[in-house]
Design an enzyme around this catalytic site. Structure first.
Site, PDB file in Angstrom:
ATOM      1  N   LYS A 206       4.093   8.349 -11.736  1.00 50.19           N
ATOM      2  CA  LYS A 206       2.814   7.785 -11.268  1.00 50.19           C
ATOM      3  C   LYS A 206       2.033   8.806 -10.425  1.00 50.19           C
ATOM      4  O   LYS A 206       0.809   8.933 -10.541  1.00 50.19           O
ATOM      5  CB  LYS A 206       3.117   6.517 -10.444  1.00 50.19           C
TER       6      LYS A 206
ATOM      7  N   LYS B 293      -4.172   8.858  -0.451  1.00 50.85           N
ATOM      8  CA  LYS B 293      -2.719   8.719  -0.256  1.00 50.85           C
ATOM      9  C   LYS B 293      -1.963   9.325  -1.451  1.00 50.85           C
ATOM     10  O   LYS B 293      -1.021  10.094  -1.277  1.00 50.85           O
ATOM     11  CB  LYS B 293      -2.367   7.227  -0.122  1.00 50.85           C
TER      12      LYS B 293
ATOM     13  N   PRO C 204       0.794  -1.238   0.000  1.00 54.07           N
ATOM     14  CA  PRO C 204       0.000   0.000   0.000  1.00 54.07           C
ATOM     15  C   PRO C 204       0.823   1.284   0.000  1.00 54.07           C
ATOM     16  O   PRO C 204       0.603   2.167  -0.840  1.00 54.07           O
ATOM     17  CB  PRO C 204      -0.836  -0.098   1.282  1.00 54.07           C
TER      18      PRO C 204
HETATM   19  P1  NAD Z   1      -4.408  -3.697  -1.331  1.00 54.62           P
HETATM   20  O1  NAD Z   1      -4.584  -3.049  -0.015  1.00 54.62           O
HETATM   21  O2  NAD Z   1      -5.563  -4.390  -1.969  1.00 54.62           O
HETATM   22  O3  NAD Z   1      -3.179  -4.721  -1.294  1.00 54.62           O
HETATM   23  C1  NAD Z   1      -2.005  -4.487  -0.573  1.00 54.62           C
HETATM   24  C2  NAD Z   1      -1.641  -5.786   0.131  1.00 54.62           C
HETATM   25  O4  NAD Z   1      -0.403  -5.616   0.818  1.00 54.62           O
HETATM   26  C3  NAD Z   1      -2.681  -6.198   1.188  1.00 54.62           C
HETATM   27  O5  NAD Z   1      -3.171  -7.479   0.871  1.00 54.62           O
HETATM   28  C4  NAD Z   1      -1.892  -6.175   2.513  1.00 54.62           C
HETATM   29  O6  NAD Z   1      -2.287  -7.190   3.407  1.00 54.62           O
HETATM   30  C5  NAD Z   1      -0.469  -6.392   2.007  1.00 54.62           C
HETATM   31  N1  NAD Z   1       0.537  -5.927   2.951  1.00 54.62           N
HETATM   32  C6  NAD Z   1       0.607  -4.759   3.648  1.00 54.62           C
HETATM   33  N2  NAD Z   1       1.719  -4.724   4.403  1.00 54.62           N
HETATM   34  C7  NAD Z   1       2.372  -5.877   4.171  1.00 54.62           C
HETATM   35  C8  NAD Z   1       3.588  -6.433   4.664  1.00 54.62           C
HETATM   36  N3  NAD Z   1       4.364  -5.764   5.526  1.00 54.62           N
HETATM   37  N4  NAD Z   1       3.953  -7.653   4.219  1.00 54.62           N
HETATM   38  C9  NAD Z   1       3.185  -8.340   3.347  1.00 54.62           C
HETATM   39  N5  NAD Z   1       2.015  -7.875   2.856  1.00 54.62           N
HETATM   40  C10 NAD Z   1       1.626  -6.661   3.265  1.00 54.62           C
HETATM   41  O7  NAD Z   1      -3.865  -2.542  -2.300  1.00 54.62           O
HETATM   42  P2  NAD Z   1      -3.878  -2.515  -3.900  1.00 54.62           P
HETATM   43  O8  NAD Z   1      -5.109  -1.853  -4.368  1.00 54.62           O
HETATM   44  O9  NAD Z   1      -3.499  -3.860  -4.419  1.00 54.62           O
HETATM   45  O10 NAD Z   1      -2.698  -1.457  -4.148  1.00 54.62           O
HETATM   46  C11 NAD Z   1      -1.340  -1.794  -3.955  1.00 54.62           C
HETATM   47  C12 NAD Z   1      -0.487  -0.651  -4.494  1.00 54.62           C
HETATM   48  O11 NAD Z   1      -0.770  -0.462  -5.877  1.00 54.62           O
HETATM   49  C13 NAD Z   1      -0.756   0.698  -3.800  1.00 54.62           C
HETATM   50  O12 NAD Z   1       0.441   1.389  -3.648  1.00 54.62           O
HETATM   51  C14 NAD Z   1      -1.693   1.393  -4.780  1.00 54.62           C
HETATM   52  O13 NAD Z   1      -1.605   2.798  -4.673  1.00 54.62           O
HETATM   53  C15 NAD Z   1      -1.184   0.872  -6.110  1.00 54.62           C
HETATM   54  N6  NAD Z   1      -2.177   0.837  -7.202  1.00 54.62           N
HETATM   55  C16 NAD Z   1      -3.419   0.343  -6.995  1.00 54.62           C
HETATM   56  C17 NAD Z   1      -4.318   0.314  -8.047  1.00 54.62           C
HETATM   57  C18 NAD Z   1      -5.727  -0.212  -7.883  1.00 54.62           C
HETATM   58  O14 NAD Z   1      -6.551  -0.005  -8.797  1.00 54.62           O
HETATM   59  N7  NAD Z   1      -6.057  -0.880  -6.800  1.00 54.62           N
HETATM   60  C19 NAD Z   1      -3.938   0.771  -9.311  1.00 54.62           C
HETATM   61  C20 NAD Z   1      -2.646   1.224  -9.493  1.00 54.62           C
HETATM   62  C21 NAD Z   1      -1.756   1.247  -8.428  1.00 54.62           C
END
Ligand code: NAD
Length: 304
Positions: free
Chosen positions: A173, A248, A68
């Protein structure tokens, strides 16, 4: 050494990205801090380990992270049981998380000191892009590290860009997502105005899609239901890309702008709107649910 990928963070984005690597025939092990997420990955037949130290061993050739925020990347790479001290010098580190440029550079500096190659490689295209492997991937790092990562990035994405030195992927980004936050609010305002003017929303949406008011929120990810199939607005605003994540990213954009004395009034306003939305308890809703706030009583659809 045969190829072995360790993938950390298999949430909304990481899971489909890891699945695409697995389906392409790559040997991949995954880990997530959340038990329920691990269970979902097990059901998808991914090779899941239950703690970080079992995941990152010296035979791992690439580590991919999709976490995240900067604090999570920092903990995973540089923390007590951090990756940097566990992997071999031949291992390539790819951080796909969207995080602040400073943290990205700090992790990269430590990796370089240890003789390890690293890139920041945040993505855009949403969960649908991750599922269809059509992500846009913005890379920061040396040309050598970029070239090494390219074959794997091509499995997860369609357009892969080398933005510049380490941290530039996140810089690009952050600029992109500042626009996205603003245009999601703009799309919501336009559709709300159409509704108040008593013009058929579907028609206005079709017109905007083909006219100069088009944007990604209009053409791919409309903030209202029944316009494009498969979007979070058709699924009770389940993310997708959460409002908390957008908040964020807008904060990251605001901090970046401040650091270089750039004036970004619309970015600041978008941040204020999303900040309030999250404070009101909506962090876990998709960011397109901001349309409910913009529309007020113009809408009769529910956001649970
Ligand atoms: P999410 O919250 O669905 O997934 C993040 C995962 O990381 C969670 O499953 C959480 O349990 C895990 N996590 C957190 N801390 C951890 C640790 N110390 N060790 C192991 N696992 C850990 O978030 P997401 O939507 O998949 O987004 C992830 C990243 O991608 C973010 O930075 C977001 O800004 C970026 N992003 C998301 C999207 C989207 O559409 N969701 C699109 C582009 C970019």
């Amino acid at each position: 050494m045969s190829e072995l990928i360790a993938f950390i963070g298999i949430g909304n984005m990481g899971l489909p990205m890891a699945e695409n690597l697995m389906k392409s025939g790559k040997k991949i092990r995954v880990f997530d801090a959340s038990k329920s997420t691990i269970e979902i990955a097990q059901k998808k037949n991914l090779d899941v380990v239950e703690n970080l130290s079992d995941l990152v061993t010296t035979d791992v050739t690439t580590v991919i992270t999709m976490l995240p925020e900067g604090k999570h990347s920092k903990e995973v790479f540089l923390g007590e049981s951090g990756i940097i001290n566990k992997v071999s010098k031949d291992c390539l580190l790819i951080d796909c998380s969207t995080i602040d440029i400073q943290t990205s550079k700090e992790i990269g500096k430590k990796a370089t000191e240890n003789g390890i190659k690293m890139i920041d490689a945040p993505v855009s295209g949403g969960v649908m892009g991750a599922q269809k492997a059509t992500l846009n991937i913005m890379v920061g790092g040396t040309k050598e590290a970029f070239d090494l990562a390219l074959p794997l990035l091509k499995i997860m994405g369609k357009n892969i860009f080398h933005a510049g030195e380490l941290g530039s992927g996140n810089g690009a980004k952050i600029c992109n997502n500042m626009s996205l936050g603003i245009t999601m609010i703009a799309a919501s305002e336009s559709l709300m105005l159409a509704k108040r003017l008593n013009i058929d929303i579907k028609k206005v949406h079709e017109i905007m899609k083909n006219a100069s008011g088009n944007s990604w929120p209009i053409s791919v990810y409309p903030p209202l239901p029944d316009l494009i199939k498969g979007t979070p607005s058709n699924n009770n605003y389940r993310p997708g890309f959460s409002a908390g994540m957008m908040n964020k990213d807008l904060k990251l954009a605001y901090e970046c702008a401040k650091s270089v004395s750039a004036d970004t009034p619309l970015g600041k306003m978008a941040l204020e709107i999303y900040e309030k939305f999250c404070k009101d308890g909506n962090d876990d809703k998709d960011f397109s649910a901001i349309s409910k706030v913009i529309g007020g009583d113009a809408w009769d659809y529910p956001i649970e």
